[in-house]
Design a protein around this motif. Structure first.
Motif, PDB file in Angstrom:
ATOM      1  N   ARG A 191       0.829  -1.213   0.000  1.00 43.07           N
ATOM      2  CA  ARG A 191       0.000   0.000   0.000  1.00 43.07           C
ATOM      3  C   ARG A 191       0.864   1.264   0.000  1.00 43.07           C
ATOM      4  NH1 ARG A 191      -5.194  -0.441  -1.592  1.00 43.07           N
ATOM      5  NH2 ARG A 191      -5.675   1.426  -0.408  1.00 43.07           N
ATOM      6  N   HIS A 209       0.059   2.970  -3.355  1.00 43.06           N
ATOM      7  CA  HIS A 209      -1.041   3.880  -3.003  1.00 43.06           C
ATOM      8  C   HIS A 209      -0.572   5.050  -2.142  1.00 43.06           C
ATOM      9  CE1 HIS A 209      -4.190   1.313  -4.716  1.00 43.06           C
ATOM     10  NE2 HIS A 209      -3.438   0.308  -4.311  1.00 43.06           N
ATOM     11  N   GLU A 232       0.383   5.258   0.888  1.00 39.73           N
ATOM     12  CA  GLU A 232      -0.298   5.314   2.175  1.00 39.73           C
ATOM     13  C   GLU A 232       0.692   5.112   3.316  1.00 39.73           C
ATOM     14  OE1 GLU A 232      -4.658   3.539   0.852  1.00 39.73           O
ATOM     15  OE2 GLU A 232      -3.388   2.352   2.160  1.00 39.73           O
ATOM     16  N   THR A 265      -3.007   4.196   7.687  1.00 38.59           N
ATOM     17  CA  THR A 265      -4.008   4.147   6.619  1.00 38.59           C
ATOM     18  C   THR A 265      -4.066   2.744   6.018  1.00 38.59           C
ATOM     19  OG1 THR A 265      -3.572   6.477   6.155  1.00 38.59           O
ATOM     20  CG2 THR A 265      -4.764   5.242   4.468  1.00 38.59           C
TER      21      THR A 265
END
Length: 160
Positions: free
Chosen positions: A121, A125, A127, A131
């Motif tokens: 992630r 992403h 993150e 998160t």
């Protein structure tokens, strides 16, 4: 040369098979339609992974280098482009993960899995850890993960 009767039977079988291929029917032994995609079903067959050099104790003590898991992360990204379920199927078929789940204590295996997912992630992403943990604990991921686990259990039961 085959008899006319045999030739006719062969032609009928070929015609039936061609019709089946044209109609796009998935293979009857596919447990779930997403497994019809060879990049989701057995995604690491072509990847050379030497499990004999894998040192889980070193990872537990020092963490892991994300670069060592590029094949996994790229395959997960491809799977996620299809669906969250496809991504979970790819993740759960990773040979290193299968080895850790089979040979290590449940808590250690869970920590390793969480580390891989959090790193994924972060890379794809952007993150932070909190998160990513929220995403992992979310309903959508949990449902996809559970379904992927069930699908792979059925698939493995069929091939056993």
């Amino acid at each position: 040369m085959a008899s006319p009767d045999k030739q006719q039977k062969r032609a009928q079988r070929a015609k039936a098979k061609a019709k089946q291929n044209r109609s796009g029917k998935s293979r009857p032994n596919v447990v779930h339609p997403v497994l019809a995609n060879p990049l989701i079903n057995e995604p690491f067959d072509d990847v050379a992974i030497d499990l004999s050099t894998f040192d889980f104790k070193d990872i537990e003590e020092n963490g892991f280098d994300p670069a060592h898991f590029d094949d996994l992360f790229e395959a997960m990204k491809y799977g996620e482009g299809i669906s969250l379920l496809a991504m979970c199927l790819v993740f759960l078929q990773y040979p290193v993960l299968e080895l850790v789940i089979a040979e290590e204590a449940q808590d250690s295996a869970t920590d390793f899995m969480m580390g891989l997912l959090i790193t994924y992630r972060a890379i794809f992403h952007d993150e932070d850890e909190d998160t990513a943990i929220q995403w992992i604990g979310g309903e959508a991921f949990q449902a996809a993960y559970d379904e992927a686990s069930t699908i792979l259990q059925k698939k493995n039961a069929r091939s056993a």
